[in-house]
Motif scaffolding. Structure first.
Motif, mmCIF file in Angstrom:
data_model
loop_
_atom_site.group_PDB
_atom_site.id
_atom_site.type_symbol
_atom_site.label_atom_id
_atom_site.label_comp_id
_atom_site.label_asym_id
_atom_site.label_seq_id
_atom_site.Cartn_x
_atom_site.Cartn_y
_atom_site.Cartn_z
ATOM 1 N N SER A 1 0.861 -1.157 0.052
ATOM 2 C CA SER A 1 -0.058 0.214 0.091
ATOM 3 C C SER A 1 0.862 1.170 0.130
ATOM 4 O O SER A 1 2.018 1.035 0.317
ATOM 5 C CB SER A 1 -0.978 -0.031 1.061
ATOM 6 O OG SER A 1 -0.241 -0.136 2.434
ATOM 7 N N THR B 1 0.788 7.411 -7.209
ATOM 8 C CA THR B 1 -0.252 7.529 -8.415
ATOM 9 C C THR B 1 0.779 7.931 -9.538
ATOM 10 O O THR B 1 1.923 8.842 -9.136
ATOM 11 C CB THR B 1 -1.116 8.313 -8.096
ATOM 12 O OG1 THR B 1 -0.867 9.672 -7.631
ATOM 13 C CG2 THR B 1 -2.181 7.356 -6.991
ATOM 14 N N TYR C 1 -1.298 4.694 -10.470
ATOM 15 C CA TYR C 1 -1.472 3.346 -10.197
ATOM 16 C C TYR C 1 -1.302 2.421 -11.440
ATOM 17 O O TYR C 1 -0.529 1.408 -11.424
ATOM 18 C CB TYR C 1 -2.583 2.755 -9.426
ATOM 19 C CG TYR C 1 -2.854 3.317 -8.081
ATOM 20 C CD1 TYR C 1 -1.635 3.356 -7.123
ATOM 21 C CD2 TYR C 1 -3.916 4.064 -7.868
ATOM 22 C CE1 TYR C 1 -1.909 4.278 -5.896
ATOM 23 C CE2 TYR C 1 -4.237 4.758 -6.714
ATOM 24 C CZ TYR C 1 -3.025 4.844 -5.625
ATOM 25 O OH TYR C 1 -3.278 5.274 -4.345
ATOM 26 N N ASN D 1 -4.151 3.199 -0.848
ATOM 27 C CA ASN D 1 -3.358 4.297 -0.569
ATOM 28 C C ASN D 1 -2.822 4.248 0.721
ATOM 29 O O ASN D 1 -2.205 5.193 1.198
ATOM 30 C CB ASN D 1 -4.185 5.600 -0.971
ATOM 31 C CG ASN D 1 -5.241 5.859 -0.164
ATOM 32 O OD1 ASN D 1 -5.223 5.406 0.998
ATOM 33 N ND2 ASN D 1 -6.423 6.709 -0.362
ATOM 34 N N HIS E 1 -9.474 7.540 -7.947
ATOM 35 C CA HIS E 1 -8.868 8.460 -7.225
ATOM 36 C C HIS E 1 -9.089 9.886 -7.754
ATOM 37 O O HIS E 1 -9.255 11.022 -6.846
ATOM 38 C CB HIS E 1 -7.376 8.119 -7.278
ATOM 39 C CG HIS E 1 -6.410 9.092 -6.804
ATOM 40 N ND1 HIS E 1 -6.128 9.495 -5.478
ATOM 41 C CD2 HIS E 1 -5.602 9.931 -7.385
ATOM 42 C CE1 HIS E 1 -5.197 10.310 -5.363
ATOM 43 N NE2 HIS E 1 -4.840 10.669 -6.548
#
Ligand SMILES: NC(=O)c1ccc[n+]([C@@H]2O[C@H](COP(=O)([O-])OP(=O)(O)OC[C@H]3O[C@@H](n4cnc5c(N)ncnc54)[C@H](O)[C@@H]3O)[C@@H](O)[C@H]2O)c1
Ligand SMILES: [Zn+2]
Ligand SMILES: [Zn+2]
Length: 373
Positions: free
Chosen positions: A11, A15, A17, A56, A362
């Motif tokens: 995690s 970004t 991703y 995240n 996101h």
């Protein structure tokens, strides 16, 4: 048996991703279902912000984890002692309800103690982990579901039987977005005809809350989001007013409702927005929060207002629903046209595209993206 499964390996990666690829598509072994368990072929799985919060790092879960918790599928094998049959179509709920603890017996299965403990530990309700990686290690289960997988093993207490003619991509939505959002509106906020209502956050959960508020007869229905196209969609679904998020939102909402709505639902997961939602709520009214901020984030509200304005602030987990009662109930509302949840479905995609899809959640571009298998 073998299955292709999206496993969150780390995690907090950067970004986009699509480049950092926190989810790996792995070939895993899947053990057969134990007593009280089901082997399910996943047909459709939705991407929820609660998955993104694990990716995240704002929600810490044991890793590696076979992610995903909103799904519909078909039972292909039953363990001993379940009430399901091969071929049953099921929607998966993200809290396995043991049926025996004080909260289950008290009619609040969303708060099941053993279910919450298993979810926290990354196991099934039995304590088992059924996925096996090539190196012999066992990836964790996500909320007893692990939806981003061709096949999964679940506790039968996570499953709700549904009619076979309901399309899987629609059925999946009922497992999280609809149970959570519609339940928050109908049960936690207990919206009744004529109520004035505001919903903060217009993702899958917030739009489901908005649809249910409309179905329940809200008179004024204010939709709040920072994203323009989501406010436009909310208007087309019955919002009477829209307000862009931000510091002016509270004053605008109070102006529209001459002092604030009676019921305000926050689905953003952003604590300062929850503070706005509470501030906007009318004296005597109720603020319901559904969002899941990082644990430990404090909330600051003026204590006096709880008393002097008789405000109620309440949390809502799984929409305060009883999944085996409410999934069929909400599906009936969908079929009757009063809960048109197909509007939440923004995109269909394939398992291999999952990392880029979380980028679109996101950035706020997508609403409910559904992986079909
Ligand atoms: N309580 C539960 O049982 C439960 C179940 C599912 C999801 N959740 C949580 O509910 C929340 C919503 O989930 P989702 O999948 O719909 O997420 P989402 O990301 O699709 O939607 C959140 C929305 O909030 C909006 N938003 C962000 N900042 C804002 C601001 N300042 N003002 C107004 N709007 C703002 C975003 O633009 C977005 O549209 C998440 O926190 C999720 O973890 C809780
Ligand atoms: Zn969810
Ligand atoms: Zn229980």
């Amino acid at each position: 048996m073998r299955t292709r499964t999206a496993v969150l390996v780390e995690s907090g990666r950067e970004t986009p991703y699509a480049d950092s690829r926190p989810l790996e598509i792995q070939e895993l072994d899947l053990e057969p279902p134990g007593p009280g368990e089901l082997l399910v072929r996943i047909k459709a799985a939705g991407l929820c912000h609660s998955d993104l919060s694990v990716i995240n790092g704002s929600r810490v879960r044991p890793l590696p984890m076979a992610l995903g918790h909103e799904a519909a599928g078909e039972v292909v094998e039953t363990g001993e002692g379940t009430e399901f049959e091969v071929g049953d179509h099921v929607v998966l709920a993200f809290v396995p309800a043991c049926g025996h603890c004080d909260r289950c017996v008290g009619g609040r299965p969303a708060l099941c103690g053993p279910g919450a403990a298993a979810n926290g530990a990354g196991t099934l309700l039995s304590g088992a982990k059924r996925f096996v990686a090539p190196d012999g290690t066992r990836p964790n289960h996500h909320l007893g579901v692990s939806a981003f997988s061709e096949y999964t093993v679940i506790s039968s207490r996570s499953a709700v039987k549904v009619d076979r003619d309901l399309p899987s991509d629609i059925a999946a939505l009922f497992g999280c977005a609809v149970l959570t959002g519609a339940g928050a509106a109908l049960y936690s906020a207990a919206i009744t005809p004529g109520d004035t209502v505001a919903v903060f956050g217009l993702g899958g959960v917030g739009l489901a809350a908005l649809l249910a508020a409309k179905a329940a007869g809200a008179s004024t229905l204010i939709a709040v989001d920072v994203v323009d196209h989501k406010r436009a969609l909310a208007e087309s679904l019955g919002a009477t007013h829209t307000v862009p998020g931000g510091p002016d939102a509270v004053d605008q909402i109070k102006d529209i409702t001459n002092g604030g709505p009676e019921k305000v639902i926050d689905t953003t997961g952003v604590v300062p927005v929850l503070e706005q939602a509470y501030a906007a709520t009318r004296a005597g009214g109720t603020t319901v929060t559904v969002g899941l901020p990082a644990p430990g984030t404090p909330l600051s509200i003026p204590a006096l207002s709880l008393v002097a304005e008789e405000k109620t602030l309440r949390g809502s987990y799984l929409g305060s629903c009883v999944p085996r009662r409410d999934v069929p109930r909400f599906i009936d509302m969908y079929r009757a046209g009063t809960l048109p949840v197909d509007a939440l479905l923004s995109d269909h995609l394939k398992l291999d595209d999952i990392n880029g899809a979380f980028d679109r959640l996101h950035t706020g571009e997508a609403i409910r993206q559904i992986i079909t298998f």
